[in-house]
Motif scaffolding. Structure first.
Motif, PDB file in Angstrom:
ATOM      1  N   MET A   1       0.833  -1.178   0.000  1.00  0.00           N
ATOM      2  CA  MET A   1       0.000   0.000   0.000  1.00  0.00           C
ATOM      3  C   MET A   1       0.880   1.245   0.000  1.00  0.00           C
ATOM      4  O   MET A   1       1.860   1.327   0.715  1.00  0.00           O
ATOM      5  CB  MET A   1      -0.894  -0.019   1.249  1.00  0.00           C
ATOM      6  N   ILE A   2       0.523   2.207  -0.835  1.00  0.00           N
ATOM      7  CA  ILE A   2       1.196   3.501  -0.876  1.00  0.00           C
ATOM      8  C   ILE A   2       0.387   4.460  -0.008  1.00  0.00           C
ATOM      9  O   ILE A   2      -0.816   4.618  -0.202  1.00  0.00           O
ATOM     10  CB  ILE A   2       1.309   4.031  -2.309  1.00  0.00           C
ATOM     11  N   LEU A   3       1.050   5.097   0.939  1.00  0.00           N
ATOM     12  CA  LEU A   3       0.403   6.050   1.834  1.00  0.00           C
ATOM     13  C   LEU A   3       0.851   7.450   1.458  1.00  0.00           C
ATOM     14  O   LEU A   3       2.054   7.741   1.429  1.00  0.00           O
ATOM     15  CB  LEU A   3       0.771   5.743   3.285  1.00  0.00           C
ATOM     16  N   PHE A   4      -0.116   8.317   1.174  1.00  0.00           N
ATOM     17  CA  PHE A   4       0.151   9.709   0.815  1.00  0.00           C
ATOM     18  C   PHE A   4      -0.245  10.589   1.985  1.00  0.00           C
ATOM     19  O   PHE A   4      -1.423  10.715   2.317  1.00  0.00           O
ATOM     20  CB  PHE A   4      -0.636  10.083  -0.447  1.00  0.00           C
ATOM     21  N   ILE A   5       0.738  11.184   2.633  1.00  0.00           N
ATOM     22  CA  ILE A   5       0.503  12.094   3.754  1.00  0.00           C
ATOM     23  C   ILE A   5       0.566  13.502   3.183  1.00  0.00           C
ATOM     24  O   ILE A   5       1.634  13.988   2.804  1.00  0.00           O
ATOM     25  CB  ILE A   5       1.546  11.879   4.860  1.00  0.00           C
ATOM     26  N   ASN A   6      -0.578  14.145   3.126  1.00  0.00           N
ATOM     27  CA  ASN A   6      -0.724  15.425   2.453  1.00  0.00           C
ATOM     28  C   ASN A   6      -0.814  16.560   3.479  1.00  0.00           C
ATOM     29  O   ASN A   6      -1.834  16.736   4.133  1.00  0.00           O
ATOM     30  CB  ASN A   6      -1.977  15.387   1.566  1.00  0.00           C
ATOM     31  N   ALA A   7       0.281  17.323   3.602  1.00  0.00           N
ATOM     32  CA  ALA A   7       0.307  18.467   4.514  1.00  0.00           C
ATOM     33  C   ALA A   7       0.091  19.781   3.771  1.00  0.00           C
ATOM     34  O   ALA A   7       0.386  20.849   4.290  1.00  0.00           O
ATOM     35  CB  ALA A   7       1.633  18.500   5.271  1.00  0.00           C
ATOM     36  N   CYS A   8      -0.426  19.713   2.553  1.00  0.00           N
ATOM     37  CA  CYS A   8      -0.686  20.907   1.749  1.00  0.00           C
ATOM     38  C   CYS A   8      -2.064  21.464   2.098  1.00  0.00           C
ATOM     39  O   CYS A   8      -3.014  20.706   2.235  1.00  0.00           O
ATOM     40  CB  CYS A   8      -0.637  20.559   0.265  1.00  0.00           C
ATOM     41  N   VAL A   9      -2.152  22.779   2.224  1.00  0.00           N
ATOM     42  CA  VAL A   9      -3.434  23.371   2.594  1.00  0.00           C
ATOM     43  C   VAL A   9      -3.991  24.302   1.523  1.00  0.00           C
ATOM     44  O   VAL A   9      -5.190  24.575   1.518  1.00  0.00           O
ATOM     45  CB  VAL A   9      -3.347  24.132   3.947  1.00  0.00           C
ATOM     46  N   ARG A  10      -3.155  24.782   0.651  1.00  0.00           N
ATOM     47  CA  ARG A  10      -3.630  25.697  -0.389  1.00  0.00           C
ATOM     48  C   ARG A  10      -4.346  24.925  -1.492  1.00  0.00           C
ATOM     49  O   ARG A  10      -3.917  23.837  -1.883  1.00  0.00           O
ATOM     50  CB  ARG A  10      -2.462  26.473  -0.978  1.00  0.00           C
ATOM     51  N   GLU A  11      -5.409  25.531  -2.005  1.00  0.00           N
ATOM     52  CA  GLU A  11      -6.184  24.903  -3.072  1.00  0.00           C
ATOM     53  C   GLU A  11      -5.323  24.652  -4.310  1.00  0.00           C
ATOM     54  O   GLU A  11      -5.449  23.634  -4.972  1.00  0.00           O
ATOM     55  CB  GLU A  11      -7.377  25.793  -3.433  1.00  0.00           C
ATOM     56  N   GLU A  12      -4.445  25.570  -4.626  1.00  0.00           N
ATOM     57  CA  GLU A  12      -3.565  25.449  -5.795  1.00  0.00           C
ATOM     58  C   GLU A  12      -2.138  25.133  -5.333  1.00  0.00           C
ATOM     59  O   GLU A  12      -1.175  25.721  -5.814  1.00  0.00           O
ATOM     60  CB  GLU A  12      -3.585  26.749  -6.602  1.00  0.00           C
ATOM     61  N   SER A  13      -1.976  24.192  -4.445  1.00  0.00           N
ATOM     62  CA  SER A  13      -0.674  23.870  -3.859  1.00  0.00           C
ATOM     63  C   SER A  13       0.297  23.324  -4.899  1.00  0.00           C
ATOM     64  O   SER A  13       0.025  22.311  -5.553  1.00  0.00           O
ATOM     65  CB  SER A  13      -0.841  22.848  -2.736  1.00  0.00           C
ATOM     66  N   ARG A  14       1.422  23.978  -5.017  1.00  0.00           N
ATOM     67  CA  ARG A  14       2.459  23.524  -5.952  1.00  0.00           C
ATOM     68  C   ARG A  14       3.097  22.233  -5.434  1.00  0.00           C
ATOM     69  O   ARG A  14       3.469  21.372  -6.226  1.00  0.00           O
ATOM     70  CB  ARG A  14       3.502  24.617  -6.142  1.00  0.00           C
ATOM     71  N   THR A  15       3.198  22.113  -4.133  1.00  0.00           N
ATOM     72  CA  THR A  15       3.744  20.883  -3.553  1.00  0.00           C
ATOM     73  C   THR A  15       2.833  19.704  -3.876  1.00  0.00           C
ATOM     74  O   THR A  15       3.300  18.626  -4.232  1.00  0.00           O
ATOM     75  CB  THR A  15       3.906  21.033  -2.022  1.00  0.00           C
ATOM     76  N   GLU A  16       1.533  19.927  -3.772  1.00  0.00           N
ATOM     77  CA  GLU A  16       0.590  18.858  -4.078  1.00  0.00           C
ATOM     78  C   GLU A  16       0.642  18.486  -5.556  1.00  0.00           C
ATOM     79  O   GLU A  16       0.540  17.305  -5.905  1.00  0.00           O
ATOM     80  CB  GLU A  16      -0.826  19.260  -3.665  1.00  0.00           C
ATOM     81  N   VAL A  17       0.820  19.464  -6.431  1.00  0.00           N
ATOM     82  CA  VAL A  17       0.952  19.184  -7.869  1.00  0.00           C
ATOM     83  C   VAL A  17       2.142  18.251  -8.102  1.00  0.00           C
ATOM     84  O   VAL A  17       2.043  17.252  -8.822  1.00  0.00           O
ATOM     85  CB  VAL A  17       1.116  20.498  -8.672  1.00  0.00           C
ATOM     86  N   LEU A  18       3.269  18.565  -7.472  1.00  0.00           N
ATOM     87  CA  LEU A  18       4.467  17.746  -7.624  1.00  0.00           C
ATOM     88  C   LEU A  18       4.260  16.346  -7.026  1.00  0.00           C
ATOM     89  O   LEU A  18       4.629  15.335  -7.629  1.00  0.00           O
ATOM     90  CB  LEU A  18       5.653  18.454  -6.957  1.00  0.00           C
ATOM     91  N   ALA A  19       3.619  16.288  -5.869  1.00  0.00           N
ATOM     92  CA  ALA A  19       3.352  14.992  -5.229  1.00  0.00           C
ATOM     93  C   ALA A  19       2.412  14.139  -6.077  1.00  0.00           C
ATOM     94  O   ALA A  19       2.632  12.930  -6.236  1.00  0.00           O
ATOM     95  CB  ALA A  19       2.769  15.196  -3.838  1.00  0.00           C
ATOM     96  N   LYS A  20       1.378  14.740  -6.628  1.00  0.00           N
ATOM     97  CA  LYS A  20       0.414  13.984  -7.445  1.00  0.00           C
ATOM     98  C   LYS A  20       1.080  13.466  -8.723  1.00  0.00           C
ATOM     99  O   LYS A  20       0.744  12.377  -9.206  1.00  0.00           O
ATOM    100  CB  LYS A  20      -0.811  14.846  -7.773  1.00  0.00           C
TER     101      LYS A  20
END
Length: 181
Positions: free
Chosen positions: A1-20
């Motif tokens: 199982m891959i676990l994604f711990i998402n500490a991004c809070v902005r709707e347009e999070s650049r970190t989340e874009v990179l993680a996704k």
């Protein structure tokens, strides 16, 4: 199982874009969106209850759900923007809830932590507006926990920095980071 711990809070999070983008290469994942968790106050009553349950090795209480999920994961992806030389405070709260003696680590007779986690790989994904990003604070802290407490030896930093510098091409910087995946 891959676990994604998402500490991004902005709707347009650049970190989340990179993680996704990374997650799209890794496959199906289970997400823990930290902003949606109402962490209990870590006061004396909480600690007494937690210590008592740990001492009796009674890990059925809901307070251990996140730790058990973390320990079961085969691959872990943490997405955390670089804030104030570290990461969002909610990630520290999460860490305090998964650092559980008997679930994610134990101590050897010599008092040295020994990891109990199944994961063989942890990715730490971050973005920063500037270029002053000393790794010892945010990433270094997570890397030290992973190696020394959780038993995860393969830790990789994936980052895009300098995104907010005047004249920087934010989209090109992010694309370059994605292309390196």
């Amino acid at each position: 199982m891959i676990l994604f711990i998402n500490a991004c809070v902005r709707e347009e999070s650049r970190t989340e874009v990179l993680a996704k983008a990374l997650l799209s290469k890794l496959g199906d994942f289970e997400e823990v969106k930290l902003e949606d968790i109402d962490f209990p106050k870590t006061d004396e009553a909480f600690l007494k209850k937690r210590d008592s349950l740990i001492a009796s090795r009674n890990f059925d209480d809901q307070m251990f759900t996140l730790a058990k999920q973390f320990a079961r994961a085969e691959t872990i992806v943490i997405a955390a923007p670089y804030w104030d030389l570290s990461f969002p405070a909610v990630l520290k709260q999460y860490i305090e809830h998964i650092n559980v003696l008997g679930i994610t680590f134990e101590y050897t007779p010599e008092g040295i932590p020994k990891g109990l986690c199944k994961a063989s790989k942890l990715y730490y994904v971050m973005t920063a507006g500037g270029t002053y990003v000393p790794e010892e604070f945010g990433f270094g802290y997570i890397k030290s926990l992973a190696e020394n407490f959780y038993g995860i030896k393969d830790i990789e930093l994936i980052k895009a920095t300098g995104l907010d510098i005047y004249g920087a091409d934010e989209k090109a910087i992010l694309k370059e980071a994605v292309d390196r995946l």
